[in-house]
Scaffold this active site. Structure first.
Site, mmCIF file in Angstrom:
data_model
loop_
_atom_site.group_PDB
_atom_site.id
_atom_site.type_symbol
_atom_site.label_atom_id
_atom_site.label_comp_id
_atom_site.label_asym_id
_atom_site.label_seq_id
_atom_site.Cartn_x
_atom_site.Cartn_y
_atom_site.Cartn_z
ATOM 1 N NE ARG A 41 -2.163 -2.420 3.151
ATOM 2 C CZ ARG A 41 -2.614 -2.920 4.301
ATOM 3 N NH1 ARG A 41 -3.492 -2.267 5.030
ATOM 4 N NH2 ARG A 41 -2.156 -4.083 4.740
ATOM 5 N N GLY A 42 2.116 1.102 0.377
ATOM 6 C CA GLY A 42 2.979 2.255 0.655
ATOM 7 C C GLY A 42 3.196 3.227 -0.496
ATOM 8 C CG ASP A 101 14.876 -1.146 4.848
ATOM 9 O OD1 ASP A 101 15.838 -0.399 5.065
ATOM 10 O OD2 ASP A 101 14.330 -1.819 5.734
ATOM 11 N N GLY A 103 16.137 -4.445 0.165
ATOM 12 C CA GLY A 103 16.114 -4.805 -1.262
ATOM 13 C C GLY A 103 15.524 -6.190 -1.499
ATOM 14 C CG ASN A 104 15.982 -9.162 1.451
ATOM 15 O OD1 ASN A 104 16.983 -9.288 0.746
ATOM 16 N ND2 ASN A 104 16.044 -9.179 2.773
ATOM 17 C CG ASP A 157 2.846 1.082 7.436
ATOM 18 O OD1 ASP A 157 3.639 0.825 6.513
ATOM 19 O OD2 ASP A 157 2.500 0.238 8.289
HETATM 20 P P1 IMP Z 1 12.834 -4.437 1.948
HETATM 21 O O1 IMP Z 1 12.447 -5.782 1.432
HETATM 22 O O2 IMP Z 1 13.647 -4.503 3.209
HETATM 23 O O3 IMP Z 1 13.502 -3.552 0.912
HETATM 24 O O4 IMP Z 1 11.517 -3.767 2.463
HETATM 25 C C1 IMP Z 1 10.771 -2.929 1.760
HETATM 26 C C2 IMP Z 1 9.451 -2.676 2.471
HETATM 27 O O5 IMP Z 1 9.598 -2.545 3.908
HETATM 28 C C3 IMP Z 1 8.948 -1.358 1.986
HETATM 29 O O6 IMP Z 1 8.174 -1.488 0.819
HETATM 30 C C4 IMP Z 1 8.179 -0.851 3.185
HETATM 31 O O7 IMP Z 1 6.855 -1.342 3.148
HETATM 32 C C5 IMP Z 1 8.902 -1.421 4.377
HETATM 33 N N1 IMP Z 1 9.859 -0.422 4.941
HETATM 34 C C6 IMP Z 1 11.196 -0.467 4.896
HETATM 35 N N2 IMP Z 1 11.766 0.604 5.492
HETATM 36 C C7 IMP Z 1 10.735 1.370 5.926
HETATM 37 C C8 IMP Z 1 10.675 2.628 6.633
HETATM 38 O O8 IMP Z 1 11.669 3.307 6.957
HETATM 39 N N3 IMP Z 1 9.415 3.091 6.899
HETATM 40 C C9 IMP Z 1 8.287 2.411 6.556
HETATM 41 N N4 IMP Z 1 8.299 1.241 5.894
HETATM 42 C C10 IMP Z 1 9.522 0.715 5.590
HETATM 43 MG MG MG Z 2 6.116 -1.533 0.467
#
Ligand code: IMP
Ligand code: MG
Length: 176
Positions: A41-42, A101, A103-104, A157
């Site tokens: 949703r972000g 974040d 990247g996973n 969120d």
């Molecule tokens: P990744 O797989 O760690 O890159 O996670 C990405 C997802 O984690 C994003 O699409 C967000 O939904 C959530 N996320 C990562 N960092 C943040 C943050 O600082 N604030 C809010 N949501 C985050």
């Molecule tokens: Mg997201």
């Protein structure tokens, strides 16, 4: 604990940056139609603002996915809660994310969608937190690079709250 949000990017700054991204995307996709994929949703506010400012033809689709399992394990799987409605065959796909974040999540989404025979495949994210990267993943358009802090607002969120803030801020937990 009290939650305090420190504003990092104002609504005005965000709109200005989105206009720049839209201009660049419109140039890069000149003569083509961009098939925008919103990762719910972000990225919803970013997605709609960006779409409104792109001047080449746009089509759109929506998906909801999150990655789970041990993030240090590259085999961790992707949970697709809502898949795209339409196939991607021969489309110029632009995936729109809120934040990269570790990247996973993005790398798994990419792996899944790249098997669907799109003509081209690019990624656009509002925020990029490179310090936290675990999986290298190519991102074509980045709104802002952010420090290793928890971001909220403009779609992002904390426990489903703060998505509706018109700005982006860092969430701090303060002892009462
Ligand atoms: P990744 O797989 O760690 O890159 O996670 C990405 C997802 O984690 C994003 O699409 C967000 O939904 C959530 N996320 C990562 N960092 C943040 C943050 O600082 N604030 C809010 N949501 C985050
Ligand atoms: Mg997201």
């Amino acid at each position: 604990m009290k939650e305090v949000v420190h504003e990092l990017f104002s609504e005005e700054q965000i709109n200005k940056r989105i206009a720049e991204l839209a201009e660049q995307i419109s140039r890069d996709y000149s003569g083509k139609t961009v098939h925008m994929v919103c990762i719910l949703r972000g990225s919803v506010f970013f997605f709609t603002e960006l779409a409104k400012k792109i001047t080449v033809p746009v089509t759109m689709d929506f998906m909801a996915a999150s990655s789970y399992g041990d993030s240090t394990e590259s085999s961790g799987s992707l949970e697709v809660r809502k898949d795209l409605d339409d196939p991607l065959d021969n489309l110029d796909v632009l995936v729109v994310e809120d934040i990269i974040d570790s990247g996973n999540t993005l790398s798994k989404i990419k792996k899944m969608l790249m098997g669907r025979h799109a003509a081209s495949f690019k990624v656009c994210t509002l925020l990029d937190k490179p310090a936290r990267r675990e999986t290298e993943v190519e991102v074509d358009y980045v709104g802002f690079q952010v420090p290793d802090k928890f971001m909220v607002g403009y779609g992002l969120d904390y426990a489903q709250r703060y998505r509706n803030l018109p700005y982006i801020g860092e969430l701090e937990f303060v002892k009462e």
